[in-house]
Design an enzyme around this catalytic site. Structure first.
Site, short mmCIF file in Angstrom:
data_model
loop_
_atom_site.label_atom_id
_atom_site.label_comp_id
_atom_site.label_asym_id
_atom_site.label_seq_id
_atom_site.Cartn_x
_atom_site.Cartn_y
_atom_site.Cartn_z
N SER A 1 0.97 -1.16 0.00
CA SER A 1 -0.04 0.12 0.08
C SER A 1 0.84 1.27 0.19
O SER A 1 0.15 2.51 -0.21
CB SER A 1 -0.91 -0.02 1.29
N HIS B 1 -0.22 -1.98 -7.46
CA HIS B 1 -0.93 -1.74 -6.29
C HIS B 1 -2.38 -1.88 -6.63
O HIS B 1 -2.80 -1.09 -7.33
CB HIS B 1 -0.76 -0.37 -5.72
N GLU C 1 -2.23 0.91 -9.50
CA GLU C 1 -0.76 2.04 -9.55
C GLU C 1 0.14 0.90 -9.99
O GLU C 1 0.54 0.10 -9.00
CB GLU C 1 -0.63 2.75 -8.30
N ASN D 1 -2.94 6.62 -2.46
CA ASN D 1 -3.15 6.25 -0.79
C ASN D 1 -2.75 7.75 -0.18
O ASN D 1 -3.11 7.83 0.98
CB ASN D 1 -2.40 5.15 -0.42
N1 3HC Z 1 -15.33 -8.83 -4.01
C1 3HC Z 1 -16.48 -8.76 -5.19
N2 3HC Z 1 -17.39 -8.15 -5.54
C2 3HC Z 1 -17.63 -7.19 -4.44
C3 3HC Z 1 -17.18 -7.02 -3.16
C4 3HC Z 1 -16.17 -7.95 -2.91
N3 3HC Z 1 -15.43 -7.84 -1.82
N4 3HC Z 1 -17.73 -6.00 -2.73
C5 3HC Z 1 -18.71 -5.68 -3.40
N5 3HC Z 1 -19.00 -6.47 -4.48
C6 3HC Z 1 -19.72 -6.19 -5.70
C7 3HC Z 1 -20.96 -6.69 -5.25
O1 3HC Z 1 -21.10 -8.11 -5.61
C8 3HC Z 1 -21.84 -5.87 -6.24
O2 3HC Z 1 -21.93 -6.54 -7.36
P1 3HC Z 1 -23.39 -6.74 -8.31
O3 3HC Z 1 -24.14 -5.35 -8.05
O4 3HC Z 1 -23.16 -7.30 -9.41
O5 3HC Z 1 -23.93 -7.98 -7.26
C9 3HC Z 1 -21.15 -4.45 -6.49
O6 3HC Z 1 -19.71 -4.72 -5.78
C10 3HC Z 1 -21.65 -3.44 -5.55
O7 3HC Z 1 -21.83 -3.97 -4.36
P2 3HC Z 1 -22.90 -3.64 -3.13
O8 3HC Z 1 -24.07 -3.26 -4.08
O9 3HC Z 1 -22.90 -4.69 -2.06
O10 3HC Z 1 -22.18 -2.23 -2.32
P3 3HC Z 1 -21.98 -0.91 -2.89
O11 3HC Z 1 -22.81 -0.38 -4.03
O12 3HC Z 1 -21.57 0.19 -1.47
O13 3HC Z 1 -20.43 -1.16 -3.75
C11 3HC Z 1 -18.29 -0.97 -3.44
C12 3HC Z 1 -19.44 -1.66 -2.82
C13 3HC Z 1 -17.95 -0.99 -4.61
C14 3HC Z 1 -16.96 -1.66 -2.18
C15 3HC Z 1 -18.40 0.71 -3.08
O14 3HC Z 1 -18.78 1.01 -1.65
C16 3HC Z 1 -17.32 1.32 -3.09
O15 3HC Z 1 -16.76 1.71 -4.19
N6 3HC Z 1 -16.40 1.64 -2.24
C17 3HC Z 1 -15.20 2.27 -2.20
C18 3HC Z 1 -14.19 1.59 -2.45
C19 3HC Z 1 -12.67 2.05 -2.25
O16 3HC Z 1 -12.53 3.31 -2.31
N7 3HC Z 1 -11.66 1.31 -2.18
C20 3HC Z 1 -10.40 1.82 -2.24
C21 3HC Z 1 -9.87 1.42 -0.88
S1 3HC Z 1 -8.12 1.96 -0.65
C22 3HC Z 1 -7.26 0.52 -1.15
O17 3HC Z 1 -7.98 -0.71 -1.43
C23 3HC Z 1 -5.97 0.83 -1.23
C24 3HC Z 1 -5.18 -0.01 0.03
O18 3HC Z 1 -3.49 0.09 -0.30
C25 3HC Z 1 -5.43 0.62 1.31
#
Ligand code: 3HC
Length: 283
Positions: free
Chosen positions: A119, A140, A152, A190
């Protein structure tokens, strides 16, 4: 260089997601973790996602079976000797990563690229544990890996242009959109995102607003898909704290000090969704 087999090290949230998207893109995947139970947990996570894709009509059962069939699990690091490209997704601990990179350097084929999903730790430092620093790169992914489009690709001090280009291309083949980043603490995304979550924790700790209102505020006022505190719970507060510590130590800049509330939650074992409690409770 043609990539056929990808080795994924670490079968946690990120590793299993990476294994899934690599197999979906047609690569053979060998996923390795330290203990059989961790490997099985990673494979189960992939199976659940594939079952959901079938249920939703995004994949046929035979397509899902084929994806699953391309992933094998192992606890033996030596099994990665046949991999053409390695993606490492183990815990954010530089000493452990360096120990691993030294072993991988001895086990893997000379032409194999070693990519880290860190990360924000230094790719250059990991590369220094190998005799192939030109073949070490950052790759990443974002959580949840099957959903998030971004990768990334990070150029360490000695990363060769050929390694960098190959990794950009691999990310595209895996259905992702890569961006090019030069090594710096926390890279590009990040560096912006994690201090924002940290700031949200300060806003909560200082009693400025409730967790629900902070999150609703950022969703309604800044169009974020989920609020910063919910996102912290999704990423894992242990990961978040480690990432904040990295940038704080690397820069010595007090603006990056981790919020004490995050530290307290981590000390209490409340890491977010994965432990059932973080800023919120998940029951
Ligand atoms: N694995 C696979 N698919 C997933 C999942 C997972 N863990 N979580 C959610 N999904 C899928 C669901 O199956 C759903 O697909 P479908 O509609 O076809 O069934 C779709 O994503 C939407 O999910 P939900 O309707 O349950 O929930 P949301 O509409 O809230 O979407 C989300 C979930 C896509 C995670 C959304 O909340 C989002 O975009 N959140 C922000 C995520 C983000 O910013 N991530 C970056 C984090 S930082 C990082 O990772 C860097 C690291 O180094 C710290």
């Amino acid at each position: 260089m043609e990539i056929k087999t990808i080795g994924v090290i670490g079968a946690g949230t990120m590793g299993s997601g990476i294994a899934q998207v690599a197999a979906e893109a047609g690569f053979n995947v060998i996923m390795r973790d330290l203990e059989e139970q961790f490997v099985q947990r990673g494979l189960t996570a992939v199976e659940k996602n594939l079952a959901r894709a079938v249920e939703k009509g995004r994949k046929s059962q035979s397509e899902a079976d084929a994806v699953r069939g391309r992933i094998s699990g192992t606890t033996r690091l030596e099994d990665l000797s046949e991999a053409d490209f390695i993606i490492e997704a183990i815990i954010e601990n530089m000493a452990l990563k360096k120990e691993l990179y030294e072993k991988l350097d001895a086990i893997c084929k000379e032409e194999t690229v070693l990519a880290s999903n860190t990360s924000g730790l230094s790719i250059t430092e990991m590369a220094s544990a190998t005799k192939r620093p030109q073949k070490v790169v950052g790759m990443h992914f974002f959580n949840p890996v099957p959903v998030m489009k971004l990768v990334e690709v990070i150029k360490g001090f000695d990363t060769a242009a050929e390694t960098f280009d190959l990794t950009m291309e691999l990310a595209r083949q895996m259905g992702k959109e890569p961006i090019a980043v030069n090594e710096a603490p926390l890279f590009a995304v990040n560096r912006i995102l994690v201090p924002m979550i940290n700031e949200a924790a300060f806003v909560l700790m200082e009693g400025v607003a409730t967790a629900e209102d902070i999150d609703r505020g950022m969703m309604l006022g800044a169009n974020h898909p989920i609020g910063p505190l919910a996102l912290g719970d999704l990423v894992g507060l242990d990961v978040l704290l480690a990432v904040m510590e990295t940038i704080y130590h690397e820069t010595g800049d007090s603006k990056y000090r981790p919020c004490p509330l995050i530290r307290k939650l981590v000390r209490a074992g409340h890491f977010g969704r994965k432990t059932g409690r973080g800023f919120y409770s998940y029951t």
